[in-house]
Design an enzyme around this catalytic site. Structure first.
Site, PDB file in Angstrom:
ATOM      1  N   SER A   6      94.599 155.236  -4.406  1.00  0.00           N
ATOM      2  CA  SER A   6      93.639 155.381  -5.507  1.00  0.00           C
ATOM      3  C   SER A   6      92.185 155.292  -5.055  1.00  0.00           C
ATOM      4  O   SER A   6      91.288 155.234  -5.903  1.00  0.00           O
ATOM      5  CB  SER A   6      93.899 154.294  -6.560  1.00  0.00           C
ATOM      6  OG  SER A   6      95.170 154.459  -7.143  1.00  0.00           O
ATOM      7  N   GLU A  22      72.027 134.139  53.570  1.00  0.00           N
ATOM      8  CA  GLU A  22      72.205 135.459  54.172  1.00  0.00           C
ATOM      9  C   GLU A  22      70.933 136.077  54.745  1.00  0.00           C
ATOM     10  O   GLU A  22      71.008 136.884  55.667  1.00  0.00           O
ATOM     11  CB  GLU A  22      72.794 136.423  53.125  1.00  0.00           C
ATOM     12  CG  GLU A  22      74.150 136.011  52.584  1.00  0.00           C
ATOM     13  CD  GLU A  22      75.236 136.042  53.641  1.00  0.00           C
ATOM     14  OE1 GLU A  22      75.075 136.770  54.645  1.00  0.00           O
ATOM     15  OE2 GLU A  22      76.254 135.333  53.469  1.00  0.00           O
TER      16      GLU A  22
END
Length: 676
Positions: free
Chosen positions: A330, A76
């Site tokens: 519990s 590019e």
């Protein structure tokens, strides 16, 4: 002449600066990126689509494979970094090729010009091209080489809703772009040239041809060897987009919604997180009744959340079950006993009687519907017996327990208009797994509770002291000796030299199964149940949640050592024999075995639950009954013999206890207030 050139150059610089100031580039698309949630070292956990619905993840050159960057420049913009944003040589070459061939052979656009077009897309006209060139020069000046490259890596189109090399690499290859094979790097270079036409899931032949051209060009330029290029051409192109990563989806969604920036760095360990998700999902397959599971792993140092599993499968349940309000069963019993130990109302060796007893109109029963007689408190906690726990809460005071838990940062949900009462000991309240894990981690730090940290860099929480060191360690020692789950041998834990203090819980109707464990370095919480709260008969904490707890601990790194020595080695709680006054916990109607039928001591002032304002001499102490001598304790500390007044340290909750010569006692939890 030289002076004129200098003046001209300065004029150009000033003009460019003014143009940049008056007509700045629109960088909005670079800022409208996807929010990404990362683990503690920056590894991606989950990205989110950007506001316009695209996957656009910010990327820096340092995050991308050097091989990809070399191929990109070759294809590019060979002279990227050497030109001011526009490459005159490339423009001349492209124009000459178009004239000689009668068509476009190669483009003259630089990466900077492409970024300008990506920031502000326009129809391809001569005027648009000239604007693009001007913007390219402007962007090169404003962003610099690395900034321009980062912009391209973030905005380049890769087909569909994919923008940027990170999103493309994840979607097409399921990996970050920092390490790419030659075939993968070449495909990612090729796709932006025509992202829809070259999509490999729609046109694999065209995609492969474009990729191979990049490989040939890279080999010709010496970026890769010819044989490497030939081998890479044999690799197939992907035929479908992959799903984006979705680790810790519940926590990621919550943090992303609160994010003020594009990157959210968490405290999670990405490897451990994925291990926990796999473990939980595998376990959930054995449950045919739509049961689910939530898990949290916390490093006690700094309370960093290392793993967070909100449900077994995100697509099936998107509710974060670590934050669902459920009955804790519990699991609050250790805190009841810790407060009683801290007050010296009880000792681990205090004898208690597990026998049927009414507390007003309520008669609690044990999980096994049986009674087990007399035993030390430590055994009552290890066996999670209900009547002794309710007796202990009667000493501590349910309102006091609820207040202290809330002051420590836990949220407690009671029915409307309801006040804390004795059923709190057996799960008569709504709580979150995250809060229980926070509280248990506090026991691991000698009683100091701190908020959990989910994000890296989160300010350290100074915390709140729930109980003292001796009380916290006494509870942990008891729970470390608790029976292992049925059929579970803790050999794996022993091999790693890890002592785990753990507690299980089961809510009424078998709706919730809990297991929470604390080691020196880690706290782990497990919840199992149905999100809709439907009962699961026979599924209880010790059998359902505890085995997973031990499996999780076995996945954690070895402990870093043992706890430091106690700062109070001679504390009464560390002695095997309790003080005489704490030898036995007698119910209110007990007659001391027939040895003495005298009236038990009772407090006349202050009364339980009262708000008291000290006078000059302090708070008056008045009691009646009992066998002399009567002794007073304030917050577990003995007062001088014959004390008639107590001077509190300051405002807040306190507990006063009077003990007679036979060890019988009466207590009151009060709130000391000071005048405004």
């Amino acid at each position: 002449m030289k002076r004129r050139l200098t003046i001209g150059a300065l004029a150009l610089v000033v003009a460019a600066g003014l143009a940049d100031l008056l007509l700045p580039p629109d960088l909005g698309r670079l800022q409208a990126v996807s929010v990404v949630v990362e683990d503690r070292v920056g590894r991606l956990l989950r990205p989110f689509a950007s506001p316009d619905g695209t996957w656009r993840m910010g990327a820096e050159p340092s995050q991308v494979s050097p091989l990809y960057l070399s191929m990109l420049r070759e294809m590019e913009d060979r002279r990227f970094g050497w030109h001011p944003g526009v490459d005159p040589l490339a423009m001349i070459r492209a124009s000459a090729q178009m004239v000689s061939h009668g068509r476009v052979v190669s483009g003259g656009s630089t990466l900077t010009m492409q970024l300008a077009r990506l920031l502000t897309p326009k129809p391809r006209t001569i005027a648009a091209k000239l604007t693009e060139m001007a913007r390219a020069v402007q962007l090169q000046m404003r962003l610099g080489r690395d900034g321009v490259l980062a912009g391209y890596l973030t905005l380049a189109p890769f087909g569909g809703a994919l923008e940027g090399v990170r999103a493309a690499s994840l979607a097409w290859f399921g990996r970050e772009p920092d390490h790419l094979a030659p075939a993968q790097a070449a495909l990612l270079v090729a796709l932006p040239q025509s992202p829809e036409r070259l999509r490999p899931d729609r046109n694999p032949v065209a995609a492969k041809a474009a990729r191979d051209r990049v490989l040939d060009r890279a080999a010709k330029a010496g970026i890769i060897a010819a044989d490497v290029a030939a081998s890479a051409k044999q690799d197939p192109v992907p035929t479908a987009m992959l799903d984006m990563p979705m680790a810790a989806p519940h926590l990621s969604t919550r943090l992303a919604a609160q994010a003020t920036g594009a990157v959210v760095r968490t405290t999670l360990d990405g490897t451990l997180q994925r291990t926990m998700e796999t473990l939980v999902e595998a376990q959930s397959r054995f449950w045919p009744d739509n049961a689910d599971m939530a898990v949290m792993v916390v490093a006690n140092d700094g309370r960093r959340v290392l793993a967070h599993v909100g449900s077994a499968q995100w697509r099936r349940c998107q509710i974060d079950l670590t934050r669902a309000v459920r009955s804790p069963g519990s699991t609050l019993k250790p805190f009841i006993y810790a407060l009683a130990f801290d007050d010296l109302s009880l000792h681990p060796a205090t004898l208690v009687v597990d026998a049927p007893r009414r507390f007003g109109a309520w008669m609690p029963r044990n999980f096994d519907q049986d009674s087990h007689g007399e035993m030390p408190v430590r055994e009552a906690l290890q066996r999670s017996l209900n009547v002794p726990a309710v007796q202990a809460l009667e000493l501590v005071g349910p309102a006091r327990l609820a207040t202290l838990l809330r002051q420590s940062g836990a949220e407690l949900a009671f029915p409307p208009l309801a006040e804390p009462s004795l059923p709190l000991a057996l799960g008569g309240v709504g709580m979150k797994l995250a809060d229980l894990v926070m509280l248990y981690a506090g026991l691991g730090e000698d009683g100091r509770v701190r908020k959990l940290a989910y994000q890296a860099g989160q300010p350290a929480d100074p915390g709140t002291v729930l109980v003292g060191q001796a009380a916290a360690r006494a509870v942990l020692r008891i729970l470390e000796a608790a029976p292992a789950p049925p059929g579970m041998v803790s050999a794996n834990v022993a091999r790693r030299g890890r002592a785990i203090a753990f507690k299980t819980g089961t809510s009424y109707g078998f709706r919730d199964a809990w297991a929470i464990g604390v080691s020196k370095d880690y706290t782990v919480g497990v919840w199992v149940g149905r999100p809709d709260g439907v009962p699961r008969p026979g599924e209880y904490g010790l059998a359902t949640a505890a085995p997973m707890l031990f499996q999780i601990f076995d996945q954690l790194p070895p402990e870093t050592g043992s706890r430091p020595p106690s700062s109070q080695p001679d504390h009464a709680l560390y002695h095997g024999v309790p003080p005489l006054a704490l030898a036995r916990l007698r119910p209110p109607d007990d007659d001391a075995g027939g040895r003495d039928t005298s009236e038990r001591p009772r407090l006349l002032f202050p009364l339980d639950g009262a708000e008291v304002e000290p006078i000059g001499a302090g708070i008056a102490l008045m009691a009646q009954g009992g066998t002399p001598p009567l002794r007073w304790l304030a917050n577990g500390r003995p007062l001088s013999p014959g004390a008639e007044f107590w001077h509190p340290d300051g405002p807040g909750f306190s507990r006063l206890t009077v003990v007679d010569g036979q060890g019988r006692q009466a207590s009151a939890s009060i709130r000391v207030v000071t005048p405004p």
